[in-house]
Design an enzyme around this catalytic site. Structure first.
Site, PDB file in Angstrom:
ATOM      1  N   ARG A 237       0.832  -1.195   0.000  1.00  0.00           N
ATOM      2  CA  ARG A 237       0.000   0.000   0.000  1.00  0.00           C
ATOM      3  C   ARG A 237       0.868   1.247   0.000  1.00  0.00           C
ATOM      4  O   ARG A 237       1.877   1.320   0.708  1.00  0.00           O
ATOM      5  CB  ARG A 237      -0.911   0.043   1.246  1.00  0.00           C
ATOM      6  CG  ARG A 237      -2.066  -0.962   1.236  1.00  0.00           C
ATOM      7  CD  ARG A 237      -3.113  -0.578   0.202  1.00  0.00           C
ATOM      8  NE  ARG A 237      -4.249  -1.497   0.197  1.00  0.00           N
ATOM      9  CZ  ARG A 237      -4.332  -2.594  -0.533  1.00  0.00           C
ATOM     10  NH1 ARG A 237      -3.315  -2.923  -1.322  1.00  0.00           N
ATOM     11  NH2 ARG A 237      -5.406  -3.361  -0.500  1.00  0.00           N
ATOM     12  N   GLU A 266      -3.375   7.221  -6.162  1.00  0.00           N
ATOM     13  CA  GLU A 266      -3.417   6.361  -7.344  1.00  0.00           C
ATOM     14  C   GLU A 266      -4.700   6.605  -8.132  1.00  0.00           C
ATOM     15  O   GLU A 266      -5.793   6.468  -7.568  1.00  0.00           O
ATOM     16  CB  GLU A 266      -3.316   4.889  -6.924  1.00  0.00           C
ATOM     17  CG  GLU A 266      -2.017   4.552  -6.224  1.00  0.00           C
ATOM     18  CD  GLU A 266      -1.975   3.135  -5.687  1.00  0.00           C
ATOM     19  OE1 GLU A 266      -0.870   2.674  -5.343  1.00  0.00           O
ATOM     20  OE2 GLU A 266      -3.049   2.474  -5.592  1.00  0.00           O
ATOM     21  N   HIS A 287       0.620  -0.165  -9.794  1.00  0.00           N
ATOM     22  CA  HIS A 287      -0.280  -0.995  -8.986  1.00  0.00           C
ATOM     23  C   HIS A 287      -0.790  -2.179  -9.814  1.00  0.00           C
ATOM     24  O   HIS A 287      -1.988  -2.477  -9.848  1.00  0.00           O
ATOM     25  CB  HIS A 287      -1.456  -0.173  -8.442  1.00  0.00           C
ATOM     26  CG  HIS A 287      -2.038  -0.760  -7.187  1.00  0.00           C
ATOM     27  ND1 HIS A 287      -2.462  -0.007  -6.128  1.00  0.00           N
ATOM     28  CD2 HIS A 287      -2.270  -2.051  -6.816  1.00  0.00           C
ATOM     29  CE1 HIS A 287      -2.922  -0.783  -5.161  1.00  0.00           C
ATOM     30  NE2 HIS A 287      -2.814  -2.046  -5.560  1.00  0.00           N
TER      31      HIS A 287
END
Length: 311
Positions: A237, A266, A287
């Site tokens: 994270r 993000e 990601h």
């Protein structure tokens, strides 16, 4: 069950949603949903499926018929879980779907940094190998992983998957105790306080959830405690590492390199300290560690199982 999926496109267009439809019946699917659209789109539904769309107390207050939120992901940061509980709404999430793909991505980042893969690729494309006065081109220091120490911070399903693969490379494994977590031994690996772990590791790989206790868990102080050639990997994270502190540490060679699949914002529409062009030996991926088709299909299947268990 009357269900709506607010951001179905986040799973990609190559997954089969039939397992969900067999459990929930016909699902109203939206490719994406803005914050302004959430209230209108969940009205009248008892089940909401969501990946990253934010659900708040206000939404629950205005949708009394809502009974279940199925998060088609592991993290619950986008749902006010306490408010949901107060309104009698059950929140489900998906665990243990991405062990193979996330561990693979973690090792890929580790290997690319240790071998300086991207640096050497850039050198070749820039013509530097062709200009070499011998058969090869050197210049970027390469780290052999065999015999090196890997510290794993967060030894759940993903951390365990990374440990299995790192052992195949001959690495020694140490576990870090997160805040509030007791030291001891797990699966034969020592679990030691973070301050003891950091000076010993050649690679630190983070696999924690983001909570108030883990936010900025690795900051300037912790980076200073690491070896000057140590590598830092985060496929968990954004927010677990102080990004300003890491950018400074890499520029000033406090540590040897970093590989991140996550950022605090993000997508990073407002920029990010780690996206500056002058930071050495840093790899950022978008990601995508979780995103193999196999893993995304498992998310669908586990979500369907979760819904079936309460229907």
């Amino acid at each position: 069950m009357k269900a709506v999926f607010l951001d179905a496109s986040t799973l990609g267009h190559d997954v089969d949603l039939a397992p969900l439809e067999r459990v929930a019946g016909s699902i109203v699917k939206h490719a994406s949903t803005t914050i302004a659209q959430v209230g209108e789109r969940i009205r009248g539904f008892d089940t909401v499926l969501v990946n990253k769309v934010v659900l708040t107390r206000e939404h629950f207050e205005n949708c009394p018929e809502l009974k279940t939120i199925a998060v088609v992901a592991t993290g619950l940061n986008n749902v006010d879980v306490e408010a949901a509980r107060e309104h009698g709404i059950q929140v489900l999430n998906v665990t243990n779907y991405g062990r193979s793909t996330v561990a693979q991505h973690t090792m890929a980042l580790m290997l690319a940094l240790a071998t300086r893969l991207l640096d050497y690729d850039r050198d070749v494309r820039a013509g530097r190998w062709a200009e070499s006065d011998m058969f090869c081109l050197m210049g970027h220091p390469i780290m052999e992983l065999e015999g090196r120490t890997l510290g794993i911070l967060g030894y759940g399903d993903l951390g365990q998957g990374v440990a299995e693969r790192a052992r195949a490379f001959g690495m020694n494994i140490l576990l870090g105790a997160r805040p509030g977590q007791a030291a001891g031994e797990v699966d034969g690996y020592p679990r030691i306080p973070l301050d003891e772990l950091l000076p010993q590791v050649d690679v630190l790989s983070i696999h924690c959830l983001l909570t108030d206790e883990t936010r900025n868990l690795i900051g300037a102080r912790e980076l200073q405690m690491m070896k000057p050639d140590a590598l830092l990997i985060n496929t968990s994270r954004g927010g677990l590492v102080d990004e300003d502190a890491l950018a400074h540490a890499l520029r000033h060679h406090v540590i040897g390199g970093a590989g991140f699949d996550v950022l605090t914002e993000e997508p990073p529409r407002n920029g990010n300290p780690l996206l500056a062009g002058d930071i050495p030996n840093l790899i950022i991926t978008p990601h995508s560690a979780w995103a193999s088709r196999e893993a995304r299909q498992r998310i669908v299947e586990i979500t369907a199982q979760n819904l079936a268990s309460i229907s």
